[in-house]
Design an enzyme around this catalytic site. Sequence first.
Site, PDB file in Angstrom:
ATOM      1  N   HIS A 144       0.860  -1.203   0.000  1.00  0.00           N
ATOM      2  CA  HIS A 144       0.000   0.000   0.000  1.00  0.00           C
ATOM      3  C   HIS A 144       0.889   1.242   0.000  1.00  0.00           C
ATOM      4  O   HIS A 144       1.933   1.256   0.624  1.00  0.00           O
ATOM      5  CB  HIS A 144      -0.899   0.018   1.248  1.00  0.00           C
ATOM      6  CG  HIS A 144      -2.095   0.884   1.099  1.00  0.00           C
ATOM      7  ND1 HIS A 144      -2.044   2.236   1.312  1.00  0.00           N
ATOM      8  CD2 HIS A 144      -3.354   0.615   0.698  1.00  0.00           C
ATOM      9  CE1 HIS A 144      -3.235   2.753   1.087  1.00  0.00           C
ATOM     10  NE2 HIS A 144      -4.054   1.798   0.708  1.00  0.00           N
ATOM     11  N   ASP A 185      -7.886  -5.448  -0.121  1.00  0.00           N
ATOM     12  CA  ASP A 185      -8.315  -6.338  -1.201  1.00  0.00           C
ATOM     13  C   ASP A 185      -7.943  -7.793  -0.988  1.00  0.00           C
ATOM     14  O   ASP A 185      -8.387  -8.660  -1.747  1.00  0.00           O
ATOM     15  CB  ASP A 185      -7.717  -5.854  -2.537  1.00  0.00           C
ATOM     16  CG  ASP A 185      -8.284  -4.495  -2.918  1.00  0.00           C
ATOM     17  OD1 ASP A 185      -7.509  -3.548  -3.063  1.00  0.00           O
ATOM     18  OD2 ASP A 185      -9.524  -4.392  -3.012  1.00  0.00           O
TER      19      ASP A 185
END
Length: 427
Positions: free
Chosen positions: A305, A362
């Site tokens: 991320h 996700d």
Amino acid sequence: MTEPAKLQLDGKSFEFPVIVGSEDEHAIDISALRSKTGYITLDDGYGNTGSCESAITFIDGEKGILRYRGIPIEQLAEHSTFVETAWLLIWGELPTKAQLARFSDLLTSHEMLHEGLYRHFDGFPPSGHPMAILSAMINAVSCYHPDILLNDMHNFDDSAARLLSKVRTIAAAAFKTSIGQPIVYPKPKFDYCSNFMHMMFSIPFKECEPDPDVVRALNQIFILHADHEQNCSTSTVRMVASSGANLFASCSAGVCALWGPLHGGANAAVLDMLEHIHVNKIDLKDYVAKVKDKTSGIRLMGFGHRVYKNYDPRAKILKAAADKILDKLKVNDPLLAIARQLEEAALKDSYFKDRNLYPNVDFYSGIIMRAIGLPVNMFTVLFAIGRMPGWIAHWKEMHDQKSRIQRPRQVYTGYQPRDYVAVDKRG
Ligand code: SDX
């Protein structure tokens, strides 16, 4: 008052104000940099650049903290509903009982599509990707409600409710069209998430009776996806909105940005990855070795991320929710076991540890969506439904801030001046 930032350039000294946010984020305000120094900045991927001041969401990437309007995501995921969280994000406070009832009624009043819009679905091929349909149909809705194009903030509440309600109806209609089943109309008796399940899974002779635990899981999925500061798709919404584009056009653009596999498309890419490993019986050690080998071009989807250099708090909640819902539905999904083993292997491996690569939102979300019966090509559509209140909140915030049109500069690296050459002299 915070000390200004000092910059030495070409033998001269310049000062720029330092802005300090409510969570002690320090920013150098370079609005006057070019006029004072003639220089611009360059920041690949905007990793160090704040595009705006915003009061909606706060992330502390190092500590793995996420708060909507100051409230920790863990508390909202535990106690709130998607509709209540949407109100919080858009209007800044948790709604009173009366406000929540009025908002729910407004969403119900907007849950249908104009009959002319339903006919659009006959024109899409069954293989059409639901994200393409979602983006197209959001703009198509505004053709039936020209008041949306006026950007009249007196109509904002109605436009926001219309978009938030209809995005669910469009998504379900796209799904039904893709599987050759008749489109199912919404029913006022259902709440937001139950109505979505009804429109997705009811058939003419058998109405879906949404499992309360599935509805709870869907609320959590939507809450966890509802906003996330200036991510790629939200920045897109703000960029498009900054030109004066209407709410629907701006959020339609957000859908397109979210679709990419590095962003919202990652939830589908995770399932493809897990399926590939499972079907081909790939040894996890070999797969992780390939991910670490740059020449393979393979990434561990659902990992890493830009902001979180710690475990994504949303992934933690989804990991627990996956266990709970699969157990409740008595689904034994081998992909969940693979996901857990991959996570365990990665979190022990210096390649991932050194780069602060952890599971993100996700990594587990797709496992839950698959367990409740959604096809992989609908996963990012659910992300878009969940993110809609965030996009709407940012669109509103920009209007409240009377933000300028966004128009970044560039460093030109092309040809220096040269003359036109007639075609017969070009060799
Ligand atoms: C979302 O911004 C948001 O808030 C997004 C989001 C939201 O709610 O809106 O949180 C939703 O988009 C989550 C992210 C979903 N995407 C994925 O899961 C795709 C896989 N992840 C990556 O491609 C990547 O981690 C990103 C895109 C998420 C972040 O990319 P960055 O910040 O540009 O990081 P990078 O590509 O510069 O990587 C830094 C290093 C590189 O190695 P080195 O060059 O330093 O040797 O880490 C490596 C990368 O190769 N790396 C990975 C990796 N992610 C980064 N290596 C293997 N697998 C990965 N997943």
